[in-house]
Design a protein around this motif. Structure first.
Motif, PDB file in Angstrom:
ATOM      1  N   TYR A 161       0.840  -1.203   0.000  1.00  0.00           N
ATOM      2  CA  TYR A 161       0.000   0.000   0.000  1.00  0.00           C
ATOM      3  C   TYR A 161       0.875   1.254   0.000  1.00  0.00           C
ATOM      4  O   TYR A 161       0.511   2.271   0.575  1.00  0.00           O
ATOM      5  N   ILE A 162       1.993   1.157  -0.691  1.00  0.00           N
ATOM      6  CA  ILE A 162       2.955   2.256  -0.709  1.00  0.00           C
ATOM      7  C   ILE A 162       2.330   3.533  -1.270  1.00  0.00           C
ATOM      8  O   ILE A 162       2.696   4.640  -0.892  1.00  0.00           O
ATOM      9  N   TRP A 163       1.364   3.386  -2.138  1.00  0.00           N
ATOM     10  CA  TRP A 163       0.694   4.555  -2.718  1.00  0.00           C
ATOM     11  C   TRP A 163      -0.004   5.378  -1.632  1.00  0.00           C
ATOM     12  O   TRP A 163      -0.046   6.604  -1.704  1.00  0.00           O
TER      13      TRP A 163
ATOM     14  N   GLY B  97       0.184  12.801  -4.851  1.00  0.00           N
ATOM     15  CA  GLY B  97       0.704  11.710  -4.024  1.00  0.00           C
ATOM     16  C   GLY B  97       0.189  10.357  -4.477  1.00  0.00           C
ATOM     17  O   GLY B  97       0.934   9.381  -4.506  1.00  0.00           O
ATOM     18  N   ALA B  98      -1.086  10.313  -4.850  1.00  0.00           N
ATOM     19  CA  ALA B  98      -1.653   9.056  -5.357  1.00  0.00           C
ATOM     20  C   ALA B  98      -0.973   8.660  -6.668  1.00  0.00           C
ATOM     21  O   ALA B  98      -0.609   7.493  -6.864  1.00  0.00           O
TER      22      ALA B  98
ATOM     23  N   ALA C 217       5.253   4.378  -8.136  1.00  0.00           N
ATOM     24  CA  ALA C 217       6.222   3.638  -7.321  1.00  0.00           C
ATOM     25  C   ALA C 217       5.771   2.196  -7.133  1.00  0.00           C
ATOM     26  O   ALA C 217       6.578   1.264  -7.209  1.00  0.00           O
ATOM     27  N   GLN C 218       4.467   2.008  -6.913  1.00  0.00           N
ATOM     28  CA  GLN C 218       3.906   0.669  -6.726  1.00  0.00           C
ATOM     29  C   GLN C 218       4.128  -0.178  -7.981  1.00  0.00           C
ATOM     30  O   GLN C 218       4.539  -1.341  -7.897  1.00  0.00           O
ATOM     31  N   LEU C 219       3.863   0.405  -9.145  1.00  0.00           N
ATOM     32  CA  LEU C 219       4.044  -0.319 -10.402  1.00  0.00           C
ATOM     33  C   LEU C 219       5.515  -0.656 -10.643  1.00  0.00           C
ATOM     34  O   LEU C 219       5.840  -1.751 -11.088  1.00  0.00           O
ATOM     35  N   ILE C 220       6.392   0.269 -10.319  1.00  0.00           N
ATOM     36  CA  ILE C 220       7.820   0.018 -10.489  1.00  0.00           C
ATOM     37  C   ILE C 220       8.275  -1.108  -9.560  1.00  0.00           C
ATOM     38  O   ILE C 220       9.018  -2.005  -9.965  1.00  0.00           O
ATOM     39  N   LEU C 221       7.815  -1.081  -8.316  1.00  0.00           N
ATOM     40  CA  LEU C 221       8.189  -2.137  -7.369  1.00  0.00           C
ATOM     41  C   LEU C 221       7.699  -3.500  -7.838  1.00  0.00           C
ATOM     42  O   LEU C 221       8.418  -4.493  -7.731  1.00  0.00           O
ATOM     43  N   ARG C 222       6.486  -3.554  -8.341  1.00  0.00           N
ATOM     44  CA  ARG C 222       5.974  -4.832  -8.863  1.00  0.00           C
ATOM     45  C   ARG C 222       6.805  -5.305 -10.031  1.00  0.00           C
ATOM     46  O   ARG C 222       7.109  -6.488 -10.151  1.00  0.00           O
TER      47      ARG C 222
END
Length: 166
Positions: free
Chosen positions: A102-104, A146-147, A153-158
């Protein structure tokens, strides 16, 4: 600090700075000072969850200082620093209660705290409460920006972890 770790931090700082400088070239469609996407914060959000607090502070403070220097707006340094301190403190606390998946959400809170820090600095610098009129606009834009940066960031981490992006 080991050379490999220092190199990683330098690379993350450089990437964040490059993103910041590129974003400076995008015209601001809003007539409100301080409103922007803050794409360099993609790196900050990632770093909060993958590095020690002192290392993240190093990345952020070097990026903010060099960003002001490269952007030619040293007078904005106080606002950026105040926003960064609020944002970083909040996100470092939030990482203990918000899971990385839930980093977003952490990014949204960080953006809102950044705006609160900027407004706090503006009130102290101008010694007037009139700048508080910007706060509702900054909070809305902070939530949206921020969202967006958090989802990036979430997509990059995945992608980095090899998981499929749905």
């Amino acid at each position: 600090m080991k050379t490999k770790r220092l190199t990683e931090l330098a690379m993350l700082t450089a990437v964040a700075l490059i993103i910041f400088v590129i974003e400076l070239q995008i015209p601001n469609p809003f007539p409100i000072p301080g409103v922007k996407l803050g794409l360099a914060n993609i790196i900050t959000v990632y770093a909060v969850y993958h590095y020690r607090p002192g290392e993240v502070m190093l990345i952020v403070f070097v990026r903010v200082f060099l960003g002001a220097l490269f952007g030619g707006v040293m007078s904005a340094l106080i606002y950026s620093l105040a926003g960064s301190v609020f944002c970083l403190a909040g996100m470092l606390l939030l990482r203990k209660v918000i899971e990385e998946k839930y980093i977003w959400l952490s990014s949204v809170f960080g953006a809102v705290l950044h705006n609160i820090g900027q407004i706090t600095a503006a009130v102290l610098v101008t010694q007037t409460a009139g700048v508080l009129a910007y706060l509702p606009f900054l909070l809305v834009s902070g939530c949206l920006a921020g969202a967006f940066t958090g989802i990036c960031a979430q997509l990059i981490l995945r992608r980095l972890s090899g998981k499929r992006i749905v």
